[in-house]
Design an enzyme around this catalytic site. Sequence first.
Site, PDB file in Angstrom:
ATOM      1  N   THR A  47       7.151  -5.568  -1.811  1.00  0.00           N
ATOM      2  CA  THR A  47       5.879  -5.875  -1.148  1.00  0.00           C
ATOM      3  C   THR A  47       5.167  -7.036  -1.837  1.00  0.00           C
ATOM      4  O   THR A  47       4.617  -7.927  -1.175  1.00  0.00           O
ATOM      5  CB  THR A  47       4.958  -4.639  -1.170  1.00  0.00           C
ATOM      6  OG1 THR A  47       5.656  -3.531  -0.625  1.00  0.00           O
ATOM      7  CG2 THR A  47       3.692  -4.874  -0.377  1.00  0.00           C
ATOM      8  N   THR A  48       5.177  -7.041  -3.177  1.00  0.00           N
ATOM      9  CA  THR A  48       4.471  -8.064  -3.955  1.00  0.00           C
ATOM     10  C   THR A  48       5.047  -9.455  -3.696  1.00  0.00           C
ATOM     11  O   THR A  48       4.370 -10.462  -3.897  1.00  0.00           O
ATOM     12  CB  THR A  48       4.535  -7.717  -5.454  1.00  0.00           C
ATOM     13  OG1 THR A  48       4.042  -6.391  -5.624  1.00  0.00           O
ATOM     14  CG2 THR A  48       3.721  -8.662  -6.314  1.00  0.00           C
ATOM     15  N   TYR A 110       4.024   2.267  10.172  1.00  0.00           N
ATOM     16  CA  TYR A 110       3.495   2.070  11.513  1.00  0.00           C
ATOM     17  C   TYR A 110       4.004   3.106  12.521  1.00  0.00           C
ATOM     18  O   TYR A 110       3.224   3.660  13.284  1.00  0.00           O
ATOM     19  CB  TYR A 110       3.771   0.644  12.031  1.00  0.00           C
ATOM     20  CG  TYR A 110       2.938   0.279  13.237  1.00  0.00           C
ATOM     21  CD1 TYR A 110       1.579   0.007  13.103  1.00  0.00           C
ATOM     22  CD2 TYR A 110       3.497   0.238  14.498  1.00  0.00           C
ATOM     23  CE1 TYR A 110       0.795  -0.299  14.206  1.00  0.00           C
ATOM     24  CE2 TYR A 110       2.725  -0.076  15.608  1.00  0.00           C
ATOM     25  CZ  TYR A 110       1.377  -0.338  15.466  1.00  0.00           C
ATOM     26  OH  TYR A 110       0.606  -0.636  16.565  1.00  0.00           O
ATOM     27  N   TYR A 136      11.088   4.719  -1.700  1.00  0.00           N
ATOM     28  CA  TYR A 136       9.788   4.156  -2.066  1.00  0.00           C
ATOM     29  C   TYR A 136       8.725   4.775  -1.166  1.00  0.00           C
ATOM     30  O   TYR A 136       8.706   4.539   0.041  1.00  0.00           O
ATOM     31  CB  TYR A 136       9.826   2.630  -1.931  1.00  0.00           C
ATOM     32  CG  TYR A 136       8.527   1.918  -2.275  1.00  0.00           C
ATOM     33  CD1 TYR A 136       7.538   2.525  -3.051  1.00  0.00           C
ATOM     34  CD2 TYR A 136       8.289   0.623  -1.820  1.00  0.00           C
ATOM     35  CE1 TYR A 136       6.348   1.860  -3.359  1.00  0.00           C
ATOM     36  CE2 TYR A 136       7.114  -0.051  -2.129  1.00  0.00           C
ATOM     37  CZ  TYR A 136       6.147   0.581  -2.893  1.00  0.00           C
ATOM     38  OH  TYR A 136       4.972  -0.077  -3.191  1.00  0.00           O
ATOM     39  N   ARG A 141       0.105   2.054   2.233  1.00  0.00           N
ATOM     40  CA  ARG A 141       0.608   0.929   3.023  1.00  0.00           C
ATOM     41  C   ARG A 141       1.331   1.381   4.293  1.00  0.00           C
ATOM     42  O   ARG A 141       1.296   0.691   5.308  1.00  0.00           O
ATOM     43  CB  ARG A 141       1.569   0.066   2.187  1.00  0.00           C
ATOM     44  CG  ARG A 141       0.861  -0.797   1.153  1.00  0.00           C
ATOM     45  CD  ARG A 141       1.834  -1.760   0.498  1.00  0.00           C
ATOM     46  NE  ARG A 141       1.176  -2.614  -0.478  1.00  0.00           N
ATOM     47  CZ  ARG A 141       0.569  -3.765  -0.217  1.00  0.00           C
ATOM     48  NH1 ARG A 141       0.517  -4.207   1.026  1.00  0.00           N
ATOM     49  NH2 ARG A 141       0.015  -4.470  -1.177  1.00  0.00           N
ATOM     50  N   LYS A 164      10.600   5.463  -6.212  1.00  0.00           N
ATOM     51  CA  LYS A 164       9.397   4.773  -6.658  1.00  0.00           C
ATOM     52  C   LYS A 164       8.244   5.472  -5.947  1.00  0.00           C
ATOM     53  O   LYS A 164       8.099   5.359  -4.722  1.00  0.00           O
ATOM     54  CB  LYS A 164       9.446   3.285  -6.295  1.00  0.00           C
ATOM     55  CG  LYS A 164       8.174   2.528  -6.682  1.00  0.00           C
ATOM     56  CD  LYS A 164       8.211   1.080  -6.189  1.00  0.00           C
ATOM     57  CE  LYS A 164       6.894   0.374  -6.533  1.00  0.00           C
ATOM     58  NZ  LYS A 164       6.852  -1.009  -5.998  1.00  0.00           N
ATOM     59  N   ILE A 206       7.929   0.640 -11.606  1.00  0.00           N
ATOM     60  CA  ILE A 206       8.145  -0.667 -10.986  1.00  0.00           C
ATOM     61  C   ILE A 206       6.753  -1.247 -10.818  1.00  0.00           C
ATOM     62  O   ILE A 206       5.970  -0.782  -9.997  1.00  0.00           O
ATOM     63  CB  ILE A 206       8.917  -0.572  -9.659  1.00  0.00           C
ATOM     64  CG1 ILE A 206      10.352  -0.094  -9.928  1.00  0.00           C
ATOM     65  CG2 ILE A 206       8.935  -1.935  -8.955  1.00  0.00           C
ATOM     66  CD1 ILE A 206      11.167   0.159  -8.679  1.00  0.00           C
TER      67      ILE A 206
END
Length: 291
Positions: A47-48, A110, A136, A141, A164, A206
């Site tokens: 994502t980062t 979503y 994850y 998010r 994660k 992470i």
Amino acid sequence: MSSFLRGTGVALATPFNADGTIDFEGVTALVDFCIEGGIDYLVVLGTTAESVTLSKEEKKELVAHIVSVNDKKLPLVLGIGGNNTKAILDEIAQTDLSNFAAVLSVVPMYNKPTQEGIYQHYFAINNASPIPVLLYNVPSRTGTNMTAETTLRLAELDKIVGIKEAVGDFTQVLSILKDRPKDFLVISGDDTLALPLVAAGGDGVISVIGQGFPEEFSKMIRLGLEGNTEEAFQILYQLLPVIDYAFEEGNPAGIKNILKVKGVCKDHVRLPLVAASSALEGKIENFIENL
């Protein structure tokens, strides 16, 4: 098999130029900064990395560049996730994973699948991936929380080696730690809670902030894994203000500003994100000067 994922991994940001193109010199500097700072492994296209704004061609170029710069110094983990299961399976099949130790795949966003839908999604990925898979979970998010029960059910699959976990609910984390199979990794996806998770028996983090302060953050996690929690928590308390700054105006705007102030790379981001404000930059500069 997956013990290399213990310790501090970082979710690499993608440096950009002012015109929005990838700043490959900045990528090189960032990877080198992490390697020299004692980071244990690198996560590519998380994502980062603003991966949702990168084209397929840009992703290929970025991955190839990071693989080249890293030159097998650290293990690499590749983010392959989304909310279209078939598209993820196709991407896994079409991607050369020979340079990667594991795939990191986020809970579908979503669509808001049920727990059974989440299980079947990862079951399909487990069967398709030629390399280990990290789950994850980041409900802030994705809009959906993968429960401890679903995580533990998935932990029985042969390719699923860890999670994660960024749920923000420490009770859920403890439920996973209590009942996980032997060797199933529980990795923090939350910089603030990484050390408490390690102290509770987890395997590391992470991190976002870890690429801005690789020496300090990796030392903190290492001390925690060694059982030296007193010294580790001293480092955490020292870093707490800047962890807040990193997320005050969203990720990766904050961490990119930290990297800019440290002279590692520029702080440009792609819309719909915007760069950190001058007020936030002032706080970051003041923190770094006084660290």
